[in-house]
Design a protein around this motif. Structure first.
Motif, PDB file in Angstrom:
ATOM      1  N   ASP A 177     -55.848 -32.423  67.752  1.00  0.00           N
ATOM      2  CA  ASP A 177     -56.707 -31.316  68.358  1.00  0.00           C
ATOM      3  C   ASP A 177     -55.523 -30.229  68.177  1.00  0.00           C
ATOM      4  OD1 ASP A 177     -57.755 -29.664  69.689  1.00  0.00           O
ATOM      5  OD2 ASP A 177     -57.617 -30.618  71.700  1.00  0.00           O
ATOM      6  N   LEU A 178     -55.877 -29.451  67.219  1.00  0.00           N
ATOM      7  CA  LEU A 178     -55.183 -28.340  66.882  1.00  0.00           C
ATOM      8  C   LEU A 178     -55.687 -26.989  67.617  1.00  0.00           C
ATOM      9  CD1 LEU A 178     -52.950 -26.745  65.174  1.00  0.00           C
ATOM     10  CD2 LEU A 178     -54.548 -26.438  63.258  1.00  0.00           C
ATOM     11  N   GLY A 179     -55.293 -26.778  68.903  1.00  0.00           N
ATOM     12  CA  GLY A 179     -56.036 -25.792  69.752  1.00  0.00           C
ATOM     13  C   GLY A 179     -55.584 -24.382  69.532  1.00  0.00           C
ATOM     14  N   THR A 180     -56.067 -23.565  70.250  1.00  0.00           N
ATOM     15  CA  THR A 180     -55.622 -22.322  70.055  1.00  0.00           C
ATOM     16  C   THR A 180     -54.429 -21.885  71.173  1.00  0.00           C
ATOM     17  OG1 THR A 180     -58.099 -21.571  70.083  1.00  0.00           O
ATOM     18  CG2 THR A 180     -56.535 -19.816  70.563  1.00  0.00           C
ATOM     19  N   THR A 181     -54.512 -22.824  72.240  1.00  0.00           N
ATOM     20  CA  THR A 181     -53.270 -22.573  73.347  1.00  0.00           C
ATOM     21  C   THR A 181     -52.389 -23.727  73.380  1.00  0.00           C
ATOM     22  OG1 THR A 181     -54.944 -22.860  75.027  1.00  0.00           O
ATOM     23  CG2 THR A 181     -54.513 -20.587  74.568  1.00  0.00           C
ATOM     24  N   TYR A 182     -53.131 -24.906  73.357  1.00  0.00           N
ATOM     25  CA  TYR A 182     -52.415 -26.136  73.364  1.00  0.00           C
ATOM     26  C   TYR A 182     -52.943 -27.090  72.434  1.00  0.00           C
ATOM     27  CZ  TYR A 182     -50.220 -24.627  77.674  1.00  0.00           C
ATOM     28  OH  TYR A 182     -49.442 -24.012  78.457  1.00  0.00           O
ATOM     29  N   SER A 183     -52.273 -27.876  71.777  1.00  0.00           N
ATOM     30  CA  SER A 183     -52.420 -28.906  70.826  1.00  0.00           C
ATOM     31  C   SER A 183     -52.066 -30.062  71.290  1.00  0.00           C
ATOM     32  CB  SER A 183     -51.857 -28.674  69.373  1.00  0.00           C
ATOM     33  OG  SER A 183     -52.372 -27.065  69.026  1.00  0.00           O
ATOM     34  N   CYS A 184     -52.503 -31.403  70.841  1.00  0.00           N
ATOM     35  CA  CYS A 184     -52.050 -32.816  70.938  1.00  0.00           C
ATOM     36  C   CYS A 184     -52.461 -33.621  69.867  1.00  0.00           C
ATOM     37  CB  CYS A 184     -52.535 -33.334  72.515  1.00  0.00           C
ATOM     38  SG  CYS A 184     -54.194 -33.362  72.585  1.00  0.00           S
ATOM     39  N   VAL A 185     -51.792 -35.054  69.877  1.00  0.00           N
ATOM     40  CA  VAL A 185     -52.203 -35.822  68.730  1.00  0.00           C
ATOM     41  C   VAL A 185     -52.166 -37.085  69.621  1.00  0.00           C
ATOM     42  CG1 VAL A 185     -50.972 -37.013  67.077  1.00  0.00           C
ATOM     43  CG2 VAL A 185     -50.291 -34.655  67.537  1.00  0.00           C
ATOM     44  N   GLY A 206     -58.705 -22.782  74.810  1.00  0.00           N
ATOM     45  CA  GLY A 206     -57.991 -21.453  75.177  1.00  0.00           C
ATOM     46  C   GLY A 206     -58.410 -20.349  74.494  1.00  0.00           C
ATOM     47  N   GLY A 207     -58.844 -20.533  73.358  1.00  0.00           N
ATOM     48  CA  GLY A 207     -59.338 -19.369  72.482  1.00  0.00           C
ATOM     49  C   GLY A 207     -60.738 -19.458  72.214  1.00  0.00           C
ATOM     50  N   THR A 208     -61.471 -20.557  72.167  1.00  0.00           N
ATOM     51  CA  THR A 208     -62.664 -20.805  71.371  1.00  0.00           C
ATOM     52  C   THR A 208     -63.713 -21.231  72.572  1.00  0.00           C
ATOM     53  OG1 THR A 208     -62.263 -22.970  70.701  1.00  0.00           O
ATOM     54  CG2 THR A 208     -61.847 -20.960  69.262  1.00  0.00           C
ATOM     55  N   PHE A 209     -65.125 -21.192  72.253  1.00  0.00           N
ATOM     56  CA  PHE A 209     -66.096 -21.610  73.075  1.00  0.00           C
ATOM     57  C   PHE A 209     -67.211 -22.137  72.511  1.00  0.00           C
ATOM     58  CE2 PHE A 209     -70.104 -21.087  75.354  1.00  0.00           C
ATOM     59  CZ  PHE A 209     -70.084 -22.173  76.370  1.00  0.00           C
ATOM     60  N   ASP A 210     -67.852 -23.230  72.698  1.00  0.00           N
ATOM     61  CA  ASP A 210     -69.100 -23.788  72.052  1.00  0.00           C
ATOM     62  C   ASP A 210     -69.684 -24.821  72.831  1.00  0.00           C
ATOM     63  OD1 ASP A 210     -67.734 -26.007  70.745  1.00  0.00           O
ATOM     64  OD2 ASP A 210     -66.944 -24.700  69.269  1.00  0.00           O
ATOM     65  N   HIS A 238     -63.920 -16.374  69.272  1.00  0.00           N
ATOM     66  CA  HIS A 238     -63.167 -15.429  69.890  1.00  0.00           C
ATOM     67  C   HIS A 238     -63.420 -15.235  71.434  1.00  0.00           C
ATOM     68  CE1 HIS A 238     -61.057 -13.641  66.482  1.00  0.00           C
ATOM     69  NE2 HIS A 238     -62.132 -13.893  65.809  1.00  0.00           N
ATOM     70  N   LEU A 239     -63.613 -16.476  72.190  1.00  0.00           N
ATOM     71  CA  LEU A 239     -63.933 -16.481  73.624  1.00  0.00           C
ATOM     72  C   LEU A 239     -63.165 -17.602  74.149  1.00  0.00           C
ATOM     73  CD1 LEU A 239     -65.366 -15.320  76.275  1.00  0.00           C
ATOM     74  CD2 LEU A 239     -67.395 -16.637  75.472  1.00  0.00           C
ATOM     75  N   GLY A 240     -62.341 -17.455  75.012  1.00  0.00           N
ATOM     76  CA  GLY A 240     -61.803 -18.719  75.596  1.00  0.00           C
ATOM     77  C   GLY A 240     -60.935 -18.468  76.824  1.00  0.00           C
ATOM     78  N   GLY A 241     -60.134 -19.312  77.555  1.00  0.00           N
ATOM     79  CA  GLY A 241     -59.365 -19.211  78.550  1.00  0.00           C
ATOM     80  C   GLY A 241     -58.185 -18.014  78.477  1.00  0.00           C
ATOM     81  N   ALA A 242     -57.846 -17.768  77.248  1.00  0.00           N
ATOM     82  CA  ALA A 242     -57.016 -16.605  77.267  1.00  0.00           C
ATOM     83  C   ALA A 242     -57.648 -15.332  77.516  1.00  0.00           C
ATOM     84  CB  ALA A 242     -56.520 -16.615  75.376  1.00  0.00           C
ATOM     85  N   ASP A 243     -58.814 -15.372  77.378  1.00  0.00           N
ATOM     86  CA  ASP A 243     -59.554 -13.990  77.893  1.00  0.00           C
ATOM     87  C   ASP A 243     -59.399 -13.771  79.456  1.00  0.00           C
ATOM     88  OD1 ASP A 243     -60.504 -12.788  75.169  1.00  0.00           O
ATOM     89  OD2 ASP A 243     -61.364 -14.738  75.015  1.00  0.00           O
ATOM     90  N   TRP A 244     -59.640 -15.071  80.038  1.00  0.00           N
ATOM     91  CA  TRP A 244     -59.584 -14.953  81.351  1.00  0.00           C
ATOM     92  C   TRP A 244     -57.993 -14.572  81.718  1.00  0.00           C
ATOM     93  CZ3 TRP A 244     -63.771 -17.300  79.528  1.00  0.00           C
ATOM     94  CH2 TRP A 244     -64.783 -17.421  80.089  1.00  0.00           C
TER      95      TRP A 244
END
Length: 535
Positions: free
Chosen positions: A7-15, A173-177, A198-204
């Motif tokens: 999961d290559l995330g905008t703010t956090y990633s994990c494997v 963190g950075g995307t929404f769907d 271009h909408l996600g937790g980073a905007d909050w």
């Protein structure tokens, strides 16, 4: 050696990978945590830091730290650190390389074959950029899979495979769907999807940082805090922690210090929710569009509404979904479900790849083949048989078409051949177009992708993603026919085929999506491979 889900995330990633019991398990990073901040610190010309320490370094060296890079995937932008140029793909590759290195250290096996997740609403260029990031990192990207599909696979595995129709509300963190998915026995089918990358937790977080800055400046207007990059970075880091705290408490205080001046600000959940109401409303509007589209496709009820993505922990999310739609959403392993689902998708792909051709694609595999694959993958034969039959059907995230002229006018429009939410693979019938001028000796074909919330023929509501030229034609009369065929594969790869018909020559082109060329990928791989990871 198994396939790993990333999961290559905008703010956090994990494997995640499939453990000895056949279940998806998160692989902890180098410091024993489930998730890794998607942040890179270019410490020296030869050394980088990835993760939590890189995020902390943003306070002291903000100009050498990159975060939220996922929001720029597919864009033609570059960054220079210590004289070396980087793209969003190469920065993402550094994150992927560290994730793979830490996973290998944890499991004791080389991480090579991976499935990487992408937001459901990522277009062709963003998906291609993600694949290239994996290649630059030295990984073999088996596939990219939409994040809500991965989450649904994990949900399906945890719920005994019952037939369900689910709505996935995925706020990262950075995307929404939002995506509607039907789970029917062995099939996982996407009905429709919509979103905003271009909408996600980073905007909050940004709203909280703005609140804190305003509180400080109102008390110390001459301190120059608003012009200090270091101070602004401190506020950005504090904002994320405050957001998390306000998910479990109703108010929180924060002390700020700059140039010998101190301010103590208190932020209540009520004020926070009021200041971010516009962001929440945007997600609700997208959800409403998704529900409307699903209804037009015969889906009017949902067995479950799943909350995925760390930002969905904010209480206002569930409250708004209930108030506007009457939904009672479930929190579904919000930080880890996507990586676990990607590992499951990788396992499904492993089985299909390992079985002899023709088996596991509607035809039950032989017991011998099942036994061999089960032994090879280290899972039970029964699980191999089930996975061989599993079918995952996704949809096109957007509409795709060609740029045309209306009649004899000079007005351009986009004629879409693939529509948003067409099931993949999509192969619509060829469409015939005609040359515009007498004695035309070449034909330029431009491929455009829907950029707005809804498909529109206006060029300003679309984005050009590639083009190709058929040249060397004999002078053609006006109105000479041309056939254009679009095909989008299940993983979102788009191919366009054009044939000039009047000369009966089979002139065809494969349109390459704008992005890094093969040589550029190799060059970036060499650059990335030279870095050591420290800290």
């Amino acid at each position: 050696m198994g396939i790993y889900g990333i999961d290559l995330g905008t703010t956090y990633s994990c494997v995640a990978h499939i453990d000895d019991t056949g279940r998806p398990t998160i692989v902890k990073n180098a410091i024993g945590e489930d998730t890794t901040p998607s942040v890179v610190f270019f410490e020296t010309p030869d050394n980088i830091v990835v993760g939590r320490d890189a995020k902390s370094s943003a306070k002291i060296s903000p100009a050498l730290v990159v975060s939220l890079i996922k929001r720029q995937m597919g864009d033609k932008v570059s960054f220079t650190f210590h004289g070396t140029e980087h793209t969003p793909e190469s920065v993402s590759a550094l994150i992927l390389r560290e994730l793979a290195r830490a996973a290998a250290e944890h499991t004791g096996e080389t991480v090579h074959d991976v499935v990487i997740t992408v937001p459901a609403y990522f277009g062709v260029s963003q998906r291609e950029a993600t694949r290239n990031a994996g290649k630059i990192a030295g990984l073999n990207v088996i596939d990219v899979v939409p994040e809500p599909v991965a989450a649904a696979l994990h949900y399906d595995a945890m719920n005994t495979g019952e037939d369900r129709t689910i709505l996935v509300y995925d706020l990262g963190g950075g995307t929404f769907d939002t995506t509607v998915i039907q789970l029917n026995g062995k099939d996982v089918s996407v009905v429709c999807t919509d979103g905003d990358h271009h909408l996600g937790g980073a905007d909050w977080d940004e709203k909280i940082a703005g609140f804190l800055l305003e509180a400080f400046v109102s008390e110390h207007p001459d301190a120059g805090a608003a012009d200090s990059e270091d101070f602004l970075q401190e506020l950005a880091n504090a904002a994320e922690e405050l957001k998390k705290a306000l998910s479990v408490t109703t108010s929180r205080r924060h002390n700020m210090r700059f140039a010998g001046q101190v301010t103590r600000a208190e932020l209540t959940r009520e004020v926070f929710e009021q200041s971010t109401a516009e962001l929440l409303d945007r997600t609700m509007d997208i959800t409403a569009r998704t529900v409307e589209t699903a209804r037009s496709r015969g889906v009017s009820e949902f067995d479950d509404v799943l909350l995925v993505g760390g930002a969905t922990r904010m209480p206002a999310i569930a409250q708004a979904l209930h108030a506007r739609f009457g939904f009672d959403p479930k929190m579904h392993d919000p930080d880890l479900a996507v990586a676990k689902g990607a590992a499951l998708f990788g396992l499904i792909q492993s089985v299909k790849i390992a079985l002899p051709e023709g088996e596991g694609a509607g035809t039950p595999p032989s017991e011998t083949a099942v036994a061999l694959v089960a032994d090879q993958l280290g899972i039970a034969p029964e699980q191999v048989a089930q996975l061989a039959d599993k079918k995952v059907v996704t949809v096109s995230p957007r509409a795709f078409g060609v740029k045309m002229l209306k009649g004899d006018s000079d007005v351009h429009f986009i004629d879409h051949l693939i529509n948003a939410n067409d099931a993949l693979p999509a192969s619509p019938p060829s469409k015939q177009y005609y040359t515009r001028y007498d004695r035309q000796v070449s034909i330029l074909i431009e491929v455009w992708e829907q950029a707005g919330a809804r498909a529109s023929e206006l060029p300003e509501d679309n984005e050009k993603i590639g083009d190709g030229l058929i040249s060397g034609l004999p002078p053609l009369p006006k109105g000479s026919p041309l056939d254009v065929t679009f095909r989008m594969e299940h993983n979102g790869t788009l191919r366009v085929h054009a044939v000039e018909l009047s000369t009966r020559k089979d002139l065809t082109i494969e349109l390459m999506i704008d992005g890094l060329s093969g040589d550029e990928v190799e060059q970036a791989r060499d650059v990335v491979a030279r870095y050591t990871v420290g800290g």
